[in-house]
Design a protein around this motif. Sequence first.
Motif, PDB file in Angstrom:
ATOM      1  N   ARG A  38      -5.491   5.023 -47.481  1.00 38.74           N
ATOM      2  CA  ARG A  38      -4.331   4.180 -47.710  1.00 38.74           C
ATOM      3  C   ARG A  38      -3.016   4.816 -47.775  1.00 38.74           C
ATOM      4  NH1 ARG A  38      -2.017   1.277 -51.992  1.00 38.74           N
ATOM      5  NH2 ARG A  38      -2.400   3.083 -53.439  1.00 38.74           N
ATOM      6  N   ARG A  39      -2.039   4.119 -47.218  1.00 38.08           N
ATOM      7  CA  ARG A  39      -0.638   4.537 -47.547  1.00 38.08           C
ATOM      8  C   ARG A  39      -0.187   3.915 -48.743  1.00 38.08           C
ATOM      9  NH1 ARG A  39       1.364   7.623 -43.469  1.00 38.08           N
ATOM     10  NH2 ARG A  39       0.596   7.386 -41.471  1.00 38.08           N
ATOM     11  N   ASN A  40       0.383   4.865 -49.704  1.00 38.62           N
ATOM     12  CA  ASN A  40       0.976   4.576 -50.915  1.00 38.62           C
ATOM     13  C   ASN A  40       2.625   3.949 -50.622  1.00 38.62           C
ATOM     14  OD1 ASN A  40       2.049   4.019 -53.414  1.00 38.62           O
ATOM     15  ND2 ASN A  40       1.249   5.876 -54.318  1.00 38.62           N
ATOM     16  N   HIS A  41       2.844   2.712 -50.390  1.00 39.00           N
ATOM     17  CA  HIS A  41       4.176   2.110 -50.021  1.00 39.00           C
ATOM     18  C   HIS A  41       4.873   2.112 -50.971  1.00 39.00           C
ATOM     19  CE1 HIS A  41       3.423   2.171 -45.677  1.00 39.00           C
ATOM     20  NE2 HIS A  41       2.616   1.469 -45.804  1.00 39.00           N
ATOM     21  N   ALA A  42       6.183   2.741 -51.408  1.00 37.15           N
ATOM     22  CA  ALA A  42       6.882   2.235 -52.515  1.00 37.15           C
ATOM     23  C   ALA A  42       6.046   2.378 -53.861  1.00 37.15           C
ATOM     24  CB  ALA A  42       7.594   1.028 -52.417  1.00 37.15           C
ATOM     25  N   ASP A  81       0.291   1.971 -39.980  1.00 39.85           N
ATOM     26  CA  ASP A  81       0.822   1.364 -41.320  1.00 39.85           C
ATOM     27  C   ASP A  81       1.977   2.248 -41.370  1.00 39.85           C
ATOM     28  OD1 ASP A  81       1.156  -0.552 -43.220  1.00 39.85           O
ATOM     29  OD2 ASP A  81      -0.130   0.645 -44.565  1.00 39.85           O
ATOM     30  N   CYS A  82       2.892   2.708 -40.488  1.00 41.42           N
ATOM     31  CA  CYS A  82       4.067   3.379 -41.020  1.00 41.42           C
ATOM     32  C   CYS A  82       5.182   3.371 -39.990  1.00 41.42           C
ATOM     33  CB  CYS A  82       3.486   4.994 -40.766  1.00 41.42           C
ATOM     34  SG  CYS A  82       5.067   6.077 -40.943  1.00 41.42           S
ATOM     35  N   ASP A  83       6.275   3.151 -40.039  1.00 36.15           N
ATOM     36  CA  ASP A  83       7.641   2.899 -39.160  1.00 36.15           C
ATOM     37  C   ASP A  83       8.541   3.815 -39.352  1.00 36.15           C
ATOM     38  OD1 ASP A  83       8.590   2.138 -41.666  1.00 36.15           O
ATOM     39  OD2 ASP A  83       9.461   0.138 -41.008  1.00 36.15           O
ATOM     40  N   ASP A 105      -3.268  -3.659 -53.957  1.00 32.29           N
ATOM     41  CA  ASP A 105      -3.490  -3.672 -52.612  1.00 32.29           C
ATOM     42  C   ASP A 105      -4.747  -4.269 -52.348  1.00 32.29           C
ATOM     43  OD1 ASP A 105      -3.594  -3.220 -49.810  1.00 32.29           O
ATOM     44  OD2 ASP A 105      -3.243  -1.186 -49.937  1.00 32.29           O
ATOM     45  N   ALA A 130       7.630  10.333 -41.515  1.00 28.41           N
ATOM     46  CA  ALA A 130       6.212  10.286 -42.062  1.00 28.41           C
ATOM     47  C   ALA A 130       5.356  10.580 -41.009  1.00 28.41           C
ATOM     48  CB  ALA A 130       5.935   8.948 -42.611  1.00 28.41           C
ATOM     49  N   GLY A 165      -3.581   5.240 -42.671  1.00 31.18           N
ATOM     50  CA  GLY A 165      -2.835   4.029 -42.575  1.00 31.18           C
ATOM     51  C   GLY A 165      -3.768   2.885 -42.381  1.00 31.18           C
ATOM     52  N   GLU A 222       3.040   1.553 -54.602  1.00 31.75           N
ATOM     53  CA  GLU A 222       2.109   0.541 -54.739  1.00 31.75           C
ATOM     54  C   GLU A 222       0.862   1.250 -55.258  1.00 31.75           C
ATOM     55  OE1 GLU A 222       0.473  -3.227 -52.463  1.00 31.75           O
ATOM     56  OE2 GLU A 222       0.739  -1.500 -51.236  1.00 31.75           O
TER      57      GLU A 222
END
Length: 256
Positions: A71-75, A126-128, A82, A132, A44, A77
């Motif tokens: 890198r986290r692949n959010h939605a 980078d994760c909530d 990024d 995950a 993250g 992306e």
Amino acid sequence: MLEKIPSLLGFQPKFYTGGPSRFHLAMLHDLVVSEKPKSIVVLGFGDGQACFTLCQAMQTRDVDGRCVAMRRNHAGEKEAGDSAWLEGKLYGHEFYGDLVRFFDGSPAAAAEEFAGGSVDLLLLDDCDAGAAIRSDLSVWESKLSPHALVLVHGTALERADNPKAAWLEWSGARPVVEFPDGIGLGITSLAKTARASDFIKKVFGPKNEHAELLMAYRLTATRIEAQARLDAAVRARAALETRQVWLDSLLADRWK
């Protein structure tokens, strides 16, 4: 004991964004200096300041280690969209070279490249979402060394799928400690406390020692922020002075 904390001797992050992890940069620096991890994984990347603080500590304190940033692949992306990741890669290659490696892919795919028991420090950022966090820890658990440190950034986030609950569930009876500032940083040690370094014993020590350490890091975070603002103001003033000299020179030429 506090006078022996490395970051209190003038540590200032070279890469600073002022993001949520700013409260814990000194702690990250000191963990590297104290434990000298040979293999660091940052799952993250976020704004990059946590990752580059770890790299800075390795470089400036001659710690023989390597860091892998993922890198986290959010939605969904894409990497090309990024900007923080792309700018971070350029910065990392320029200032840290082979010390840091960047990986864009799933945590499971990245984990396949690591031998069992080889990772000394794992930072989940980078994760909530608790789900995950559980997945990440499940994938990487076999890769952790017997004395590894596992850090989860976001333990103070209030979510239905709580990251802190997932972290504590995985940690079980292992030594744990939480630094609540910002969005919270939870730390789990796989090493037995009796065999841990003096610094780790301080981190996981009695409540009074932990409170003392927490206050020291709060003061350090305040100092770092103040210094960063001062440095930015000095750079802005220098830029204005340079521009003024250029304008004066241009006007003088025009007058002639």
